[in-house]
Each structure stands twice: as C-alpha cells, then as structure tokens.
Design a protein around this motif. Structure first.
Motif, PDB file in Angstrom:
ATOM      1  N   PRO A  95      68.683  50.490  27.596  1.00  0.00           N
ATOM      2  CA  PRO A  95      67.482  50.667  26.781  1.00  0.00           C
ATOM      3  C   PRO A  95      66.218  50.390  27.583  1.00  0.00           C
ATOM      4  N   SER A  96      65.128  50.865  27.078  1.00  0.00           N
ATOM      5  CA  SER A  96      63.850  50.693  27.732  1.00  0.00           C
ATOM      6  C   SER A  96      63.520  49.205  27.893  1.00  0.00           C
ATOM      7  N   GLY A  97      63.049  48.828  29.059  1.00  0.00           N
ATOM      8  CA  GLY A  97      62.663  47.438  29.306  1.00  0.00           C
ATOM      9  C   GLY A  97      63.791  46.548  29.785  1.00  0.00           C
ATOM     10  N   CYS A  98      64.987  47.107  30.016  1.00  0.00           N
ATOM     11  CA  CYS A  98      66.124  46.260  30.389  1.00  0.00           C
ATOM     12  C   CYS A  98      66.140  45.952  31.882  1.00  0.00           C
ATOM     13  N   GLY A  99      65.294  46.613  32.654  1.00  0.00           N
ATOM     14  CA  GLY A  99      65.206  46.272  34.076  1.00  0.00           C
ATOM     15  C   GLY A  99      65.663  47.367  35.026  1.00  0.00           C
ATOM     16  N   LYS A 100      65.814  48.589  34.542  1.00  0.00           N
ATOM     17  CA  LYS A 100      66.326  49.682  35.388  1.00  0.00           C
ATOM     18  C   LYS A 100      65.360  50.012  36.526  1.00  0.00           C
ATOM     19  N   THR A 101      64.089  50.217  36.148  1.00  0.00           N
ATOM     20  CA  THR A 101      63.097  50.558  37.174  1.00  0.00           C
ATOM     21  C   THR A 101      62.954  49.419  38.178  1.00  0.00           C
ATOM     22  N   THR A 102      62.962  48.194  37.663  1.00  0.00           N
ATOM     23  CA  THR A 102      62.859  47.038  38.546  1.00  0.00           C
ATOM     24  C   THR A 102      63.981  47.063  39.580  1.00  0.00           C
ATOM     25  N   ALA A 137      63.174  39.771  34.560  1.00  0.00           N
ATOM     26  CA  ALA A 137      63.510  41.188  34.457  1.00  0.00           C
ATOM     27  C   ALA A 137      64.949  41.445  34.903  1.00  0.00           C
ATOM     28  N   TYR A 175      58.975  38.175  36.857  1.00  0.00           N
ATOM     29  CA  TYR A 175      57.567  38.567  36.913  1.00  0.00           C
ATOM     30  C   TYR A 175      56.747  37.504  36.221  1.00  0.00           C
ATOM     31  N   VAL A 220      58.646  36.635  33.006  1.00  0.00           N
ATOM     32  CA  VAL A 220      59.607  37.598  32.483  1.00  0.00           C
ATOM     33  C   VAL A 220      60.778  37.634  33.444  1.00  0.00           C
TER      34      VAL A 220
HETATM   35  P1  ADP Z   1      63.109  49.761  32.374  1.00  0.00           P
HETATM   36  O1  ADP Z   1      62.834  50.575  33.592  1.00  0.00           O
HETATM   37  O2  ADP Z   1      64.527  49.486  32.166  1.00  0.00           O
HETATM   38  O3  ADP Z   1      62.468  50.335  31.164  1.00  0.00           O
HETATM   39  P2  ADP Z   1      61.567  47.740  33.736  1.00  0.00           P
HETATM   40  O4  ADP Z   1      62.375  47.487  34.933  1.00  0.00           O
HETATM   41  O5  ADP Z   1      60.371  48.607  33.933  1.00  0.00           O
HETATM   42  O6  ADP Z   1      62.458  48.317  32.571  1.00  0.00           O
HETATM   43  O7  ADP Z   1      61.066  46.357  33.148  1.00  0.00           O
HETATM   44  C1  ADP Z   1      61.927  45.255  32.900  1.00  0.00           C
HETATM   45  C2  ADP Z   1      61.136  44.100  32.326  1.00  0.00           C
HETATM   46  O8  ADP Z   1      60.264  43.576  33.301  1.00  0.00           O
HETATM   47  C3  ADP Z   1      60.276  44.464  31.135  1.00  0.00           C
HETATM   48  O9  ADP Z   1      60.289  43.385  30.218  1.00  0.00           O
HETATM   49  C4  ADP Z   1      58.925  44.636  31.740  1.00  0.00           C
HETATM   50  O10 ADP Z   1      57.935  44.330  30.786  1.00  0.00           O
HETATM   51  C5  ADP Z   1      58.934  43.625  32.853  1.00  0.00           C
HETATM   52  N1  ADP Z   1      58.090  44.043  33.982  1.00  0.00           N
HETATM   53  C6  ADP Z   1      58.279  45.124  34.769  1.00  0.00           C
HETATM   54  N2  ADP Z   1      57.332  45.201  35.731  1.00  0.00           N
HETATM   55  C7  ADP Z   1      56.521  44.144  35.536  1.00  0.00           C
HETATM   56  C8  ADP Z   1      55.364  43.645  36.209  1.00  0.00           C
HETATM   57  N3  ADP Z   1      54.851  44.246  37.290  1.00  0.00           N
HETATM   58  N4  ADP Z   1      54.793  42.515  35.738  1.00  0.00           N
HETATM   59  C9  ADP Z   1      55.303  41.876  34.666  1.00  0.00           C
HETATM   60  N5  ADP Z   1      56.384  42.290  34.013  1.00  0.00           N
HETATM   61  C10 ADP Z   1      57.013  43.391  34.414  1.00  0.00           C
END
Ligand code: ADP
Ligand code: MG
Length: 654
Positions: free
Chosen positions: A39-46, A20, A11, A18
């Motif tokens: 953990p939160s922010g590790c890339g699960k949602t991505t 991700a 990203y 970043v």
């Molecule tokens: P999780 O779901 O595991 O908490 P995310 O997948 O949401 O984590 O995010 C993984 C990383 O990518 C984080 O550092 C987040 O800040 C970054 N990130 C996610 N979406 C975006 C975006 N649209 N733009 C910039 N950074 C992003």
C-alpha cells in the motif's frame, strides 16, 4: 549480487521520527524481474532509493557484489549510481525540447564516451525498446507509452547491472502498460530489475518474483534465494573481484557540493540563486547539469521559462560589437615592436582603447522584415518559433506621458526617473541630465545606449511597463498570469486599463509612491533632506487601501498633443511649459483606470515585471495610432525643412 542486511530508514519529520523501513533483509539474483507490492506509504520508494544510492540507510548494510557500502565515500556512490544503476520513474522526466535521441544521449555525457559512440549507443538502446524509427521526434509528439520506452532506453544506455523502476506504468493505460512490461521482461534476461507497482496482475504475469511490503517490513517473498543459489551468487561475486572487474570510476566527479546544491534546489533561496546564476552563465549549462540527475525535468522547464521571462531575448535596432573594446580593456593589447627581453619596453594602450571606442562596429538590424517574419512564424502552429516562444513584445521608441494629481493637488509627471532627477537637482545641486549629456559628449552617443543595452541604464527606475501580450490578440500573456496573483480587482482588458504591481511583501518604494501621486512632495523632501545630511529617518508605516489605489487618476497625454499652434507668432509651443497648459493637457488627457493589483506569487523566483504600473500593448498601439493624426506632426511633415517650433530652418544634419 545485491543484498540488503537489516536495512532501516528513519526520517526526521519535525519533532517526530518516521520509521519508513524497519529492518529489511533481501537478496537479489543477478538476473531476475522482481516486483514490489504494498500500500501507499509502506516504504517502497524509500527502499528503491536506498538500493539505487539516492538515499542513505540509517542502519544495516547494503552489500554490492560482495562489497559493504558502510564506508562508501561520495565518490563511490557516484560511481555506483552512474555505472551500475538505471532509473525509470512514473513521470518520464524527458527534456521536452530535445529529441528522443538527444534525451538518451544525455545520459551518457557523464560517462566519458566519445560523441560518436554516444550517438551509436543511444540509437541501439532506442532500437532495443522498439523506437529505432522515432529518433528525431520530440517527447511531445509521443504517447505516454512511447515516452516511458524512451525513459527505459535512457536507463539502459549505460548498460547498468540493475534497473530500478518506480511505478513505471502508473500513468499508462492497460495496453501501453503491457508494451512496457514486455520490454522490461525482455531486458531482465541479463540484468536485475526491481519494479514498484500498484498492479498485482501485471506483477503476476510479467515478473519472476513478487515481494510484498507492509508498514516498512517484508511480509511476503514469492521466490527467495535457496541456500545453494546464495552460495552460487557469492562465488560469482568472488570470481568477479578476482578477475579485477572492480567498480568503474566516473570520468567526472560530482562532489559533495553538487549534491548539496541539489538539495538546495527545492528551497526558495536556492531557486532564486540558481535563477540568477542561470541568467549569468546562460541557461543551457544549467539545464544540462540538472537533466543528468533525473527527476528535475519540470523544474528545468520552469527555470528556463522564468529566466527567459526576466532576461528575455531582445533584438535591437542597432547592434554594437563590443569585442574590440573588451579586448583592449582585458589588457590583451598586442606588442607593437620587436625586441629582446632584456629591458622594460612600452606597448600602446591609450591609443588602442580610444580607437576601439571610436570605431565600435555598429550595425542596423532590419526590424521591419524581422517583425513580419516573426508574425508569420507565430501564426504557423507547426513552426519551431511558435512552439518555443511564450510571448513576443515589440517596443517602440515612444515616451508614454502620464500625469497624475498628487495628494497636494499639483499635477506631476508620473515618472520616477524624471522626479528623482528633479529631487537630486533640488537637494544636492547636481544636474543628472547634464551629467548624462556630459558623459555622452566624452564617450560619444554610444555610451548611453551601451549602458542601457548592458542593462545598466535607469531601467531599474522604470515605473511604467508594458505587459507581455498573449497569443491571438489576448491582452495578457499566460506566463504573466502564472507568475502573478491578482490580489484585488482584475487584469486590465483594454487600452485604457492599467494594473498596479506590488512586490511579494505588498510594498511599493517611496519614490514610486511619490510618482504615483500618493506620497506628498513634502514627505519626499524630508527623506531627501535626512539622507543628504546623514540624519536618522523614522518609518511612518503608512498604508493605502486597495480601493484608494484603484481610485487613482492617471491621464496619458499624447506627445504630439503637447504642441499647440500660436496664431500670433505662427509657431508651435509646448503646452507643458505653463501651468495652464499642463492643466489643459491633464483635463483632456486619456483617463487610465486601475483595474486591479497584482503581486508575484510564491512559486515565482524571477518575476517578469520590474515596473510598478503596467499597461497593455493596446495602449502602445493607441498612442502610435493617434500620434499620427496630430496637427503638429502634419505641420512638421508639410514643411520638412523648417522647425515648426522656432520657424528656423533645420541645421544641415550632415
Ligand atoms: P511508498 O513509496 O511505499 O508509497 P515511501 O517510501 O514514499 O512509501 O514512504 C514511506 C514512509 O516514509 C511514509 O510514511 C512517508 O511519509 C515517509 N517518508 C518518505 N520520504 C520522506 C522524507 N523525505 N521525509 C520524511 N518522511 C518521509
Ligand atoms: Mg512511492
């Protein structure tokens, strides 16, 4: 089979990138229940979004049933999302004013299924999640667990191969979480479920495989595919392809423009555009389109609320049917003779148009009964109206007469429209009132009311506006408080308190400033002069302190008090006609106190108020109550046949 090959996702966040996802290799079985922990922010949602085609990977490949997605077009992604994937989110994203059944049916609107089949399939999906008996409930009448089950039913109704769930139990207590997990486990028997969760115990107990992610990389996989399993999945993919079970095409294509517009939604400009668009085509269409792409639910609510607050539903005393007029203007005049098409013939338009104008159907609404209906409905907290409506405002045919002393110490009638008319008259020699009267005599009295009912009247020049009252006699509606920030002082709380409304840049236009008595007439004259003669105008960059504004002195005068009995003639005269009379009215008028200054906040795309000074509905009530007591009105009522101003009998009104 679904396979991730070296998937990376970067990203761009300002200057920084970043990373991700940093190269993920994963194979999924056709039927399994996979939990993703980390953990939160590790890339699960991505990762979930990439699997679901909601987000594009930067590098690597996502292979779907043996087919690489590297050169997928928008249309292919649409097909994949619409037919192969179901999403479940932590927030349920249900549409609050629709029933559970409608919420689920909505997910099928894009798939080209008939209405009756939609209903049938939605029912079946709801039965599958144990909600078969709750079809006509609204989401607000359900528990969190039930709402999440509705969301699962909605994800299931298209019969997708894969269900992606992002922390589906994140907002639920243990007991309801278990119910949801049981359902997911059950449906994983014949499809792939990939679930992100924060709860390792639930993952352990219900899923068949646990994957751990840390900092964009896979750190653990409890049950990767064996080589034999992998070969078996590949063979199944091949068999499917040869059997011709290709990706289905969506029946309705969302082009690039649509995804672009979704991206724009979260920018302020996009929202404003959308709001005005919604206002013009009717909000329902918008809500429908948006609700299909998940995750916009709260957004829809705000948009609906805001659109309705700036384009409220209004019910007027008389209601005019313009359809005949429209038809003639649209040129659909019907042919009035029979002839061969061998020459050029005449059809009538002039007569039809004038006839339509003359015979516009006007009907009277029984507002008195309607008002009492509304009042009873609103008191009943179970009624649909009570639930659906943010606020109700009654407008009366009443001129609020407010005077103020200008900086040059003359008393002015604080009304932009009136002052503007005087200005135009003075500088351009055009009498706007006379023009209105003239247009009325040409087009009939209807012309003005038609203009104003179509929003074309002088409403944009309204200076004084009543605030939408709240429930249970509260002077200010909650929606107003949500849309406006108080930048100074406080909201008005009584009939003699008012508030100044600024725009988002803390500005008021010069005409308004003049009508508020803050700008001297001389300055306005100069502006008019410059404009009329095409001269340049310098901005004098004036400003007023909040304190100065709150010290402004406004007096409201009851219309009925303007008329005074004159002993010598035995008639009534209008006090406003003389300076002394006006001074007397001003001195004895009801003093209005400016209690505060408000400004639309940044989140509001369609603020409710168009005026610059706002008063509570209590002032309206006050004026109505007190007008009843006036001498002039009593006198006129006592002699209904004689005009108390002229002493002459009224013209026979027939
Ligand atoms: P999780 O779901 O595991 O908490 P995310 O997948 O949401 O984590 O995010 C993984 C990383 O990518 C984080 O550092 C987040 O800040 C970054 N990130 C996610 N979406 C975006 C975006 N649209 N733009 C910039 N950074 C992003
Ligand atoms: Mg997340």
């Amino acid at each position: 089979m679904l396979e991730l090959k070296g998937i990376k996702k970067d990203y761009l966040a300002g200057e920084n990138t970043v990373h991700a996802l940093k190269g993920i290799d994963l194979r999924f079985r056709r039927n399994e229940f996979v939990s993703i922990l980390g953990p939160s922010g590790c890339g699960k949602t991505t990762m979930l979004n990439i699997i679901g085609g909601l987000d594009q990977y930067t590098e690597g490949d996502l292979v779907i049933n043996g087919r690489s997605t590297k050169d997928f077009k928008d249309r292919d992604w649409d097909t994949y999302r619409n037919h192969s994937i179901g999403f479940v989110f932590q927030s349920y994203n249900l549409i609050p004013h629709q029933t559970v059944l409608q919420n689920v049916e909505l997910a099928l609107t894009l798939s080209g299924v008939s209405k009756s089949e939609r209903k049938q399939r939605a029912k079946k999906a709801l039965e599958d999640v144990g909600l078969g008996s709750q079809l006509s409930k609204k989401p607000s009448e359900m528990s969190g667990g039930q709402m999440q089950r509705v969301a699962i039913a909605r994800a299931l109704v298209n019969n997708p191969d894969i269900i992606l769930a992002d922390e589906p139990t994140g907002a639920l207590d243990t007991e309801t979480s278990i119910q949801v997990m049981e359902i997911l486990k059950e449906i994983s028997k014949d499809r792939l479920i990939v679930m992100v969760t924060h709860n390792p115990e639930l993952a352990e107990q219900y899923s068949s495989r646990i994957i751990r992610i840390l900092d964009g990389k896979l750190t653990d996989d409890s049950k990767p595919l064996t080589e034999a399993e992998y070969q078996k999945e590949l063979a199944a993919d091949k068999a499917e392809i040869t059997a011709g079970k290709k990706l289905k095409k969506p029946s309705m294509s969302f082009g690039t423009s649509f995804s672009l517009s979704l991206k724009n939604l979260f920018t302020k400009k996009g929202r404003t555009m959308l709001t005005s668009f919604a206002g013009s085509i009717g909000i329902i269409g918008i809500a429908l389109v948006l609700s299909i792409s998940q995750g916009f639910n709260t957004y829809i609510n705000t948009i609906q609320e805001e659109t309705l607050s700036s384009y409220p539903l209004t019910i007027q005393k008389t209601n005019t049917d313009f359809s005949a007029l429209m038809e003639t203007f649209m040129g659909s005049a019907t042919s009035d003779s029979e002839h061969d098409n061998n020459a050029v013939y005449k059809k009538s338009a002039i007569y039809d148009m004038m006839d339509a104008l003359n015979n516009m159907e006007t009907s009277e609404n029984d507002l008195k009964s309607f008002k009492s209906y509304i009042e009873t409905q609103r008191k009943d907290s179970e009624s649909d109206l009570h639930k659906a409506v943010n606020g109700v405002q009654y407008s009366y045919d009443l001129d609020l007469l407010v005077y103020t002393k200008n900086v040059d110490n003359t008393i002015i009638y604080s009304d932009t429209e009136e002052l503007m008319q005087e200005m135009v008259m003075e500088h351009m020699g055009v009498d706007m009132q006379a023009m209105t009267n003239a247009s009325n005599s040409v087009f009939g009295e209807n012309a003005t009311s038609m203009m104003s009912s179509m929003g074309m009247g002088g409403s944009s020049m309204n200076l004084w506006q009543e605030l939408l009252p709240g429930d249970n006699g509260k002077p200010i509606n909650d929606l107003l408080k949500k849309q406006y920030d108080v930048v100074y002082g406080s909201w008005p709380n009584s009939y003699d308190e008012i508030v100044l409304v600024l725009d988002e840049n803390n500005e008021l236009d010069d005409m308004t400033l003049y009508a508020l008595g803050l700008e001297p007439k001389e300055d306005v004259d100069n502006i008019m002069e410059a404009a009329v003669n095409g001269k340049e105008l310098k901005n004098d960059n004036k400003s007023w302190s909040y304190e100065d504004i709150c010290n402004m002195d406004f007096r409201t005068v009851l219309n009925s008090d303007c008329y005074r009995y004159d002993e010598s003639t035995g008639l009534y005269t209008d006090l406003r006609d003389t300076d002394a009379g006006l001074q007397y009215l001003y001195d004895n008028g009801l003093k209005l106190k400016v209690t505060g200054i408000i400004r639309p906040n940044e989140d509001t795309s369609a603020p409710m108020l168009s005026g610059s000074i706002a008063y509570t509905s209590d002032l309206t009530k006050y004026v109505i109550e007190h007008s009843k007591e006036s001498d002039a009105i009593t006198a006129q009522k006592d002699s209904p046949n004689t005009d108390i101003f002229t002493g002459l009998p009224f013209k026979d009104s027939s």
